[in-house]
Write a protein that holds these residues in place. Structure first.
Motif, PDB file in Angstrom:
ATOM      1  N   GLY A 175     -30.458-103.105  51.442  1.00 32.08           N
ATOM      2  CA  GLY A 175     -29.585-102.944  50.289  1.00 32.08           C
ATOM      3  C   GLY A 175     -30.004-101.795  49.389  1.00 32.08           C
ATOM      4  N   SER A 176     -29.287-101.669  48.272  1.00 30.01           N
ATOM      5  CA  SER A 176     -29.509-100.571  47.324  1.00 30.01           C
ATOM      6  C   SER A 176     -29.619-101.084  45.905  1.00 30.01           C
ATOM      7  CB  SER A 176     -28.346 -99.569  47.394  1.00 30.01           C
ATOM      8  OG  SER A 176     -28.250 -98.984  48.665  1.00 30.01           O
ATOM      9  N   LEU A 177     -30.360-100.333  45.115  1.00 29.67           N
ATOM     10  CA  LEU A 177     -30.443-100.568  43.670  1.00 29.67           C
ATOM     11  C   LEU A 177     -30.543 -99.216  42.985  1.00 29.67           C
ATOM     12  CD1 LEU A 177     -33.013-103.508  43.176  1.00 29.67           C
ATOM     13  CD2 LEU A 177     -30.563-103.573  42.666  1.00 29.67           C
ATOM     14  N   ARG A 178     -30.107 -99.169  41.740  1.00 32.30           N
ATOM     15  CA  ARG A 178     -30.256 -97.961  40.930  1.00 32.30           C
ATOM     16  C   ARG A 178     -30.975 -98.316  39.636  1.00 32.30           C
ATOM     17  NH1 ARG A 178     -26.043 -94.423  37.409  1.00 32.30           N
ATOM     18  NH2 ARG A 178     -26.832 -92.331  37.874  1.00 32.30           N
ATOM     19  N   LEU A 179     -32.145 -97.729  39.454  1.00 25.19           N
ATOM     20  CA  LEU A 179     -32.905 -97.933  38.228  1.00 25.19           C
ATOM     21  C   LEU A 179     -32.569 -96.831  37.228  1.00 25.19           C
ATOM     22  CD1 LEU A 179     -36.443 -98.793  39.672  1.00 25.19           C
ATOM     23  CD2 LEU A 179     -34.504-100.308  39.264  1.00 25.19           C
ATOM     24  N   SER A 180     -32.595 -97.205  35.945  1.00 21.17           N
ATOM     25  CA  SER A 180     -32.387 -96.246  34.867  1.00 21.17           C
ATOM     26  C   SER A 180     -33.521 -96.378  33.867  1.00 21.17           C
ATOM     27  CB  SER A 180     -31.062 -96.504  34.137  1.00 21.17           C
ATOM     28  OG  SER A 180     -29.969 -96.391  35.002  1.00 21.17           O
ATOM     29  N   CYS A 181     -33.853 -95.265  33.235  1.00 19.59           N
ATOM     30  CA  CYS A 181     -34.878 -95.282  32.191  1.00 19.59           C
ATOM     31  C   CYS A 181     -34.448 -94.305  31.109  1.00 19.59           C
ATOM     32  CB  CYS A 181     -36.227 -94.881  32.751  1.00 19.59           C
ATOM     33  SG  CYS A 181     -37.500 -94.625  31.492  1.00 19.59           S
ATOM     34  N   ALA A 182     -34.214 -94.835  29.917  1.00 16.26           N
ATOM     35  CA  ALA A 182     -33.763 -94.009  28.794  1.00 16.26           C
ATOM     36  C   ALA A 182     -34.878 -93.870  27.772  1.00 16.26           C
ATOM     37  CB  ALA A 182     -32.535 -94.634  28.149  1.00 16.26           C
ATOM     38  N   ALA A 183     -35.160 -92.631  27.414  1.00 16.67           N
ATOM     39  CA  ALA A 183     -36.151 -92.348  26.375  1.00 16.67           C
ATOM     40  C   ALA A 183     -35.434 -92.140  25.051  1.00 16.67           C
ATOM     41  CB  ALA A 183     -36.957 -91.099  26.730  1.00 16.67           C
ATOM     42  N   SER A 184     -35.950 -92.789  24.019  1.00 13.46           N
ATOM     43  CA  SER A 184     -35.307 -92.675  22.700  1.00 13.46           C
ATOM     44  C   SER A 184     -36.369 -92.594  21.608  1.00 13.46           C
ATOM     45  CB  SER A 184     -34.383 -93.873  22.452  1.00 13.46           C
ATOM     46  OG  SER A 184     -35.133 -95.074  22.426  1.00 13.46           O
ATOM     47  N   GLY A 185     -35.916 -92.204  20.437  1.00 15.24           N
ATOM     48  CA  GLY A 185     -36.834 -92.091  19.318  1.00 15.24           C
ATOM     49  C   GLY A 185     -37.033 -90.648  18.925  1.00 15.24           C
ATOM     50  N   SER A 186     -38.156 -90.395  18.276  1.00 21.34           N
ATOM     51  CA  SER A 186     -38.458 -89.069  17.765  1.00 21.34           C
ATOM     52  C   SER A 186     -39.090 -88.212  18.862  1.00 21.34           C
ATOM     53  CB  SER A 186     -39.397 -89.190  16.561  1.00 21.34           C
ATOM     54  OG  SER A 186     -39.587 -87.950  15.952  1.00 21.34           O
ATOM     55  N   ILE A 187     -38.240 -87.481  19.596  1.00 17.37           N
ATOM     56  CA  ILE A 187     -38.687 -86.663  20.723  1.00 17.37           C
ATOM     57  C   ILE A 187     -38.401 -85.203  20.421  1.00 17.37           C
ATOM     58  CG2 ILE A 187     -38.382 -86.176  23.173  1.00 17.37           C
ATOM     59  CD1 ILE A 187     -37.468 -89.110  23.500  1.00 17.37           C
ATOM     60  N   PHE A 188     -39.454 -84.379  20.448  1.00  5.87           N
ATOM     61  CA  PHE A 188     -39.273 -82.941  20.223  1.00  5.87           C
ATOM     62  C   PHE A 188     -38.959 -82.223  21.527  1.00  5.87           C
ATOM     63  CE2 PHE A 188     -39.641 -79.045  17.934  1.00  5.87           C
ATOM     64  CZ  PHE A 188     -40.215 -78.134  18.807  1.00  5.87           C
ATOM     65  N   SER A 189     -39.683 -82.591  22.578  1.00  8.17           N
ATOM     66  CA  SER A 189     -39.503 -81.937  23.865  1.00  8.17           C
ATOM     67  C   SER A 189     -39.858 -82.902  24.979  1.00  8.17           C
ATOM     68  CB  SER A 189     -40.389 -80.691  23.956  1.00  8.17           C
ATOM     69  OG  SER A 189     -40.275 -80.081  25.217  1.00  8.17           O
ATOM     70  N   LEU A 190     -38.978 -82.991  25.979  1.00  4.89           N
ATOM     71  CA  LEU A 190     -39.184 -83.906  27.093  1.00  4.89           C
ATOM     72  C   LEU A 190     -39.500 -83.090  28.341  1.00  4.89           C
ATOM     73  CD1 LEU A 190     -39.095 -86.860  27.997  1.00  4.89           C
ATOM     74  CD2 LEU A 190     -36.640 -86.611  28.327  1.00  4.89           C
ATOM     75  N   ASN A 191     -40.631 -83.363  28.961  1.00  7.73           N
ATOM     76  CA  ASN A 191     -41.049 -82.610  30.133  1.00  7.73           C
ATOM     77  C   ASN A 191     -40.713 -83.433  31.378  1.00  7.73           C
ATOM     78  OD1 ASN A 191     -42.254 -80.818  31.912  1.00  7.73           O
ATOM     79  ND2 ASN A 191     -43.937 -80.371  30.533  1.00  7.73           N
ATOM     80  N   ALA A 192     -41.662 -83.635  32.252  1.00 11.91           N
ATOM     81  CA  ALA A 192     -41.396 -84.353  33.497  1.00 11.91           C
ATOM     82  C   ALA A 192     -41.165 -85.844  33.238  1.00 11.91           C
ATOM     83  CB  ALA A 192     -42.545 -84.181  34.477  1.00 11.91           C
ATOM     84  N   MET A 193     -40.335 -86.438  34.089  1.00 11.55           N
ATOM     85  CA  MET A 193     -40.128 -87.889  34.089  1.00 11.55           C
ATOM     86  C   MET A 193     -40.400 -88.403  35.496  1.00 11.55           C
ATOM     87  SD  MET A 193     -36.802 -88.313  31.601  1.00 11.55           S
ATOM     88  CE  MET A 193     -37.192 -90.005  31.111  1.00 11.55           C
ATOM     89  N   SER A 194     -40.993 -89.585  35.573  1.00 10.10           N
ATOM     90  CA  SER A 194     -41.443 -90.100  36.865  1.00 10.10           C
ATOM     91  C   SER A 194     -41.188 -91.596  36.972  1.00 10.10           C
ATOM     92  CB  SER A 194     -42.949 -89.867  37.045  1.00 10.10           C
ATOM     93  OG  SER A 194     -43.283 -88.510  36.865  1.00 10.10           O
ATOM     94  N   TRP A 195     -41.178 -92.050  38.225  1.00 11.65           N
ATOM     95  CA  TRP A 195     -41.168 -93.476  38.530  1.00 11.65           C
ATOM     96  C   TRP A 195     -42.446 -93.802  39.283  1.00 11.65           C
ATOM     97  CZ3 TRP A 195     -37.866 -96.926  36.554  1.00 11.65           C
ATOM     98  CH2 TRP A 195     -36.644 -96.464  36.061  1.00 11.65           C
ATOM     99  N   TYR A 196     -43.091 -94.860  38.863  1.00  9.79           N
ATOM    100  CA  TYR A 196     -44.249 -95.423  39.534  1.00  9.79           C
ATOM    101  C   TYR A 196     -43.908 -96.855  39.914  1.00  9.79           C
ATOM    102  CZ  TYR A 196     -47.321 -91.638  37.867  1.00  9.79           C
ATOM    103  OH  TYR A 196     -47.912 -90.423  37.631  1.00  9.79           O
ATOM    104  N   ARG A 197     -44.714 -97.420  40.806  1.00 11.17           N
ATOM    105  CA  ARG A 197     -44.550 -98.836  41.130  1.00 11.17           C
ATOM    106  C   ARG A 197     -45.913 -99.467  41.376  1.00 11.17           C
ATOM    107  NH1 ARG A 197     -41.600 -98.438  47.107  1.00 11.17           N
ATOM    108  NH2 ARG A 197     -43.436 -97.692  48.276  1.00 11.17           N
ATOM    109  N   GLN A 198     -45.954-100.772  41.132  1.00 12.17           N
ATOM    110  CA  GLN A 198     -47.187-101.513  41.361  1.00 12.17           C
ATOM    111  C   GLN A 198     -46.842-102.849  41.999  1.00 12.17           C
ATOM    112  OE1 GLN A 198     -49.707-102.053  37.906  1.00 12.17           O
ATOM    113  NE2 GLN A 198     -51.484-102.363  39.206  1.00 12.17           N
ATOM    114  N   ALA A 199     -47.308-103.028  43.225  1.00 12.71           N
ATOM    115  CA  ALA A 199     -47.117-104.287  43.939  1.00 12.71           C
ATOM    116  C   ALA A 199     -48.290-105.208  43.620  1.00 12.71           C
ATOM    117  CB  ALA A 199     -47.032-104.020  45.436  1.00 12.71           C
TER     118      ALA A 199
END
Length: 121
Positions: free
Chosen positions: A16-40
């Protein structure tokens, strides 16, 4: 105050399939790299995929060809489209953003709270 809020996890059958989302909010001047990690359970946290501010991507070999990372700069949001899911993909998935807040010169890692993905029949 910066917040990263993940959504989209859940229980899905193998293949099957899933789509994860991650929204950054708040006082942000500059956004660089974004990543997904996982821990089993019982394992170390591992990098799944990364996308730079210019759109360059990296995916771990274990997910290459199945997972796709993307981002919407206008929404400060990163996505992880996960297809052909396997039981070994079961883990808590965490979002990380490297960003700079107003008044600071250094880029710092911010983490989300994690979202559970379970692949099982």
């Amino acid at each position: 105050q910066v917040q990263l809020v993940e959504s989209g996890g859940g229980l899905v059958q193998p293949g099957g399939s899933l789509r994860l989302s991650c929204a950054a909010s708040g006082s942000i001047f500059s956004l660089n790299a974004m990543s997904w990690y996982r821990q089993a359970p019982g394992k170390e946290r591992e990098l799944v995929a990364t996308i730079s501010s210019t759109g360059n991507t990296y995916s771990a070999d274990s997910v290459k060809g199945r997972f796709t990372i993307s981002r919407d700069p206008a929404k400060n949001t990163v996505y992880l489209q996960m297809n052909s899911l396997k039981p070994e993909d079961t883990a808590v998935y965490y979002c990380k953003a490297v960003l700079r807040v107003p008044g600071r010169t250094a880029y710092i890692d911010y983490w989300g709270q994690g979202t559970q993905v379970t692949v099982s029949s």
